[in-house]
Design an enzyme around this catalytic site. Structure first.
Site, PDB file in Angstrom:
ATOM      1  N   HIS A 193      -7.367  -4.491   6.842  1.00 20.26           N
ATOM      2  CA  HIS A 193      -6.335  -4.275   5.829  1.00 20.26           C
ATOM      3  C   HIS A 193      -5.647  -5.609   5.635  1.00 20.26           C
ATOM      4  O   HIS A 193      -5.064  -6.148   6.560  1.00 20.26           O
ATOM      5  CB  HIS A 193      -5.324  -3.211   6.297  1.00 20.26           C
ATOM      6  CG  HIS A 193      -4.285  -2.919   5.270  1.00 20.26           C
ATOM      7  ND1 HIS A 193      -4.335  -1.830   4.435  1.00 20.26           N
ATOM      8  CD2 HIS A 193      -3.166  -3.601   4.922  1.00 20.26           C
ATOM      9  CE1 HIS A 193      -3.285  -1.849   3.628  1.00 20.26           C
ATOM     10  NE2 HIS A 193      -2.557  -2.906   3.896  1.00 20.26           N
ATOM     11  N   CYS A 194      -5.765  -6.159   4.441  1.00 23.06           N
ATOM     12  CA  CYS A 194      -5.244  -7.499   4.203  1.00 23.06           C
ATOM     13  C   CYS A 194      -3.842  -7.427   3.588  1.00 23.06           C
ATOM     14  O   CYS A 194      -3.695  -6.960   2.465  1.00 23.06           O
ATOM     15  CB  CYS A 194      -6.184  -8.257   3.262  1.00 23.06           C
ATOM     16  SG  CYS A 194      -5.719  -9.967   3.037  1.00 23.06           S
ATOM     17  N   PRO A 195      -2.801  -7.872   4.301  1.00 22.80           N
ATOM     18  CA  PRO A 195      -1.459  -7.816   3.718  1.00 22.80           C
ATOM     19  C   PRO A 195      -1.274  -8.792   2.561  1.00 22.80           C
ATOM     20  O   PRO A 195      -0.505  -8.526   1.644  1.00 22.80           O
ATOM     21  CB  PRO A 195      -0.545  -8.171   4.891  1.00 22.80           C
ATOM     22  CG  PRO A 195      -1.404  -8.841   5.888  1.00 22.80           C
ATOM     23  CD  PRO A 195      -2.798  -8.389   5.669  1.00 22.80           C
ATOM     24  N   GLY A 198      -2.653  -6.894  -0.166  1.00 25.86           N
ATOM     25  CA  GLY A 198      -1.973  -5.614  -0.307  1.00 25.86           C
ATOM     26  C   GLY A 198      -2.913  -4.437  -0.427  1.00 25.86           C
ATOM     27  O   GLY A 198      -2.609  -3.454  -1.095  1.00 25.86           O
TER      28      GLY A 198
END
Lengths: 403, 140
Positions: A193-195, A198
């Protein structure tokens, strides 16, 4: 309502929740007033996602630092085009803004595609499916006893792979699928999950993500190079090291201009250079220099890492856990790899584009749409055992922590 | 699709006796394949061979959709060069095969399964997890 009542009810006609709040009645009234507007599936989607444009665009609920990423890219590129390009076009070539513009457009498009595309979310199991799976699993049925994690083993290309049961989605996760706790969805070929983006990176948007980081590394390296050249060329205007070298061309029979340009970079880092003075006169350029200097190493590193993952057909999740590195035993190899770097790259980046499985713009069948007024809670009560729902949620949290 | 829904509505008035789920077969990896094992609940309703043929045809169609061939590579490379914007305008190879699959299932339902009181649900409506076979009560 006890669990027995739930089992007797025909799953085709979902019951309404007993505490019937006004919104439920309100929806019913809306249904009666506007019978021609059935609800779309995105409106009852159980995961933590937000939908825009009537379900065409989706983002994770926590958009993370996506605005920051977009802002940094747009501001840095904007400063580059406004302050550096005119100077460089005059002194070097007019290809520079063209190349820069092309890279910028590419980066922004792939970033938006990574953020706004369904990463490969698996829709949750229907109540019938969940009941069927429950029947097949041997369960002690004791409410106070914490059930052991449910796993199933399959043989994939002569390699034993364990499939875990997902308590949120009520199904056995396919291989390489993982449940993202931030988005509350099972995602196929889950990478991470790439912040910054997003969104989760999974089967459907991995190629967009890879193209984004590779083009971003080209863009930051390009801007860094241009900014350095810009400052260097300005330094030549002053009485710097380079100006002195230029005074005696005879000592450098080879192409001294290229050497001078190369050496001018070092003049920036030598203590006697005019960089501090230059930065004061060119603050936007200094800002770009700082941003690019720190980004270029991290982005280049990330691109290199993902190139390795693509070539060996691995996901970040598998690499971090060491699923196929042989730590857990001998003879453990990646069963999904085609054993050929070229084929691995082609299959990951150029393979057929799988469709979205969640059908967010599809219409709900009319009998379901009336009952799903209490959106998001229609699935758990229909599981066989309502009294262990709390236990199940705790266990699911524990399971999702371990992957 | 509208036909299927009205057919389904009609069927819902006939009581649903049971539902059988054909699970995915992961022995070849993550490609979409379904188990061809004949479920015991359908023994009284349909030929084993007929059913296995249906599932095998579906498996072949899904394999065709996910095949790594020159066509998919060309599509992929072209998409990459245009920053994947062609996916917004063009129908992908996979989507074309999915339409073929939907048509095949419709055809099988009309010719073979509906007369026997069975209904196959397109796996795409179940997230490509299962083939749902609904068994209706035998009115005779």
């Amino acid at each position: 309502m006890t669990s027995c009542e739930y089992q007797q009810i025909d799953p085709q006609a979902l019951p309404t929740p007993t505490p019937a709040p006004p919104p439920h009645h309100g929806n019913d009234r809306d249904k009666r007033e506007e019978p021609k507007r059935p609800r779309r599936k995105w409106q009852v989607f159980p995961g933590k996602n937000r939908f825009y444009c009537d379900g065409r665009i989706m983002v994770a609920r926590q958009s993370g630092v996506l605005p920051l990423t977009l802002g940094l890219i747009v501001i840095t590129s904007g400063l580059f085009f406004i302050f550096d390009c005119p100077f460089l076009v005059k002194h070097l070539t007019s290809c520079i803004p063209v190349i820069g513009g092309g890279l910028f457009v590419f980066v922004v498009i792939t970033l938006l595609q990574t953020s706004l595309t369904d990463p490969g979310i698996l829709p949750r199991a229907t109540p019938d499916e969940a009941a069927d799976i429950e029947k097949q699993i041997d369960n002690t049925g004791n409410a106070s006893y914490r059930p052991p994690p449910r796993t199933k083993e399959v043989l994939i290309n002569q390699q034993v792979v364990k499939l875990k049961y997902c308590f949120s989605c009520k199904m056995f996760r396919p291989p390489r699928t993982s449940h993202c706790s931030l988005c509350d969805n099972c995602v196929e070929r889950f990478d991470h999950h790439c912040p910054w983006v997003g969104n989760c990176v999974g089967k459907r948007n991995y190629r967009f993500f890879y193209t984004f980081i590779v083009s971003l590394s080209f863009l930051t390296a390009f801007i860094f190079g241009c900014v350095t050249t810009h400052l260097a060329l300005r330094a030549q205007g002053g009485k710097g090291l380079v100006f002195a070298l230029q005074e005696s061309p005879g000592r450098y029979p080879f192409n001294h201009k290229r050497v001078l340009k190369f050496l001018s970079v070092f003049s920036l880092i030598s203590p006697s250079s005019n960089v501090p003075m230059l930065s004061l006169t060119q603050p936007p350029t200094a800002v770009e220099l700082v941003i690019c200097f720190f980004s270029v190493w991290s982005i280049l590193g990330l691109s290199g890492f993902h190139t390795y993952l693509v070539a060996s057909n691995l996901t970040t999740n598998e690499d971090i856990k060491g699923s196929w590195s042989g730590k857990s035993g001998e003879g453990v190899t990646n069963p999904y790899s085609h054993k050929n770097i070229f084929i691995n790259c082609c299959s990951v980046l150029c393979g057929p584009m799988p469709p979205s499985l969640i059908d967010r713009r599809g219409f709900l069948p009319t009998d379901e749409s009336v009952q799903t007024a209490g959106a998001g809670i229609e699935l758990p009560p229909l599981a066989a055992k309502s009294e262990i729902n709390v236990e199940v949620k705790c266990l699911d949290f524990a399971v999702s922590c371990t992957g | 699709m509208a036909e299927t829904h009205s057919l389904q509505d009609m069927r819902q008035q006939a009581a649903v006796a049971a539902k059988v789920f054909i699970q995915r077969d992961y022995t070849k990896g993550t490609v979409c394949q379904f188990q061809t094992k004949f479920p015991s609940e359908l023994e009284t309703r349909i030929d084993k061979q007929q059913f296995e043929e249906t599932v095998q045809t579906l498996n072949n169609l899904y394999a065709e959709a996910e095949k790594l061939g020159s066509q998919s590579y060309i599509e992929g490379c072209l998409a990459c060069l245009t920053a994947y914007t062609i996916f917004l305008c063009m129908e992908t190879h996979y989507e074309k095969v999915l339409k073929k699959i939907a048509k095949y299932i419709q055809e099988q339902n009309d010719k073979i399964y509906a007369p026997r009181g069975l209904l196959l649900t397109d796996p795409i409506e179940r997230g490509l997890r299962v083939i749902e076979v609904t068994i209706f009560e035998d009115r005779s």
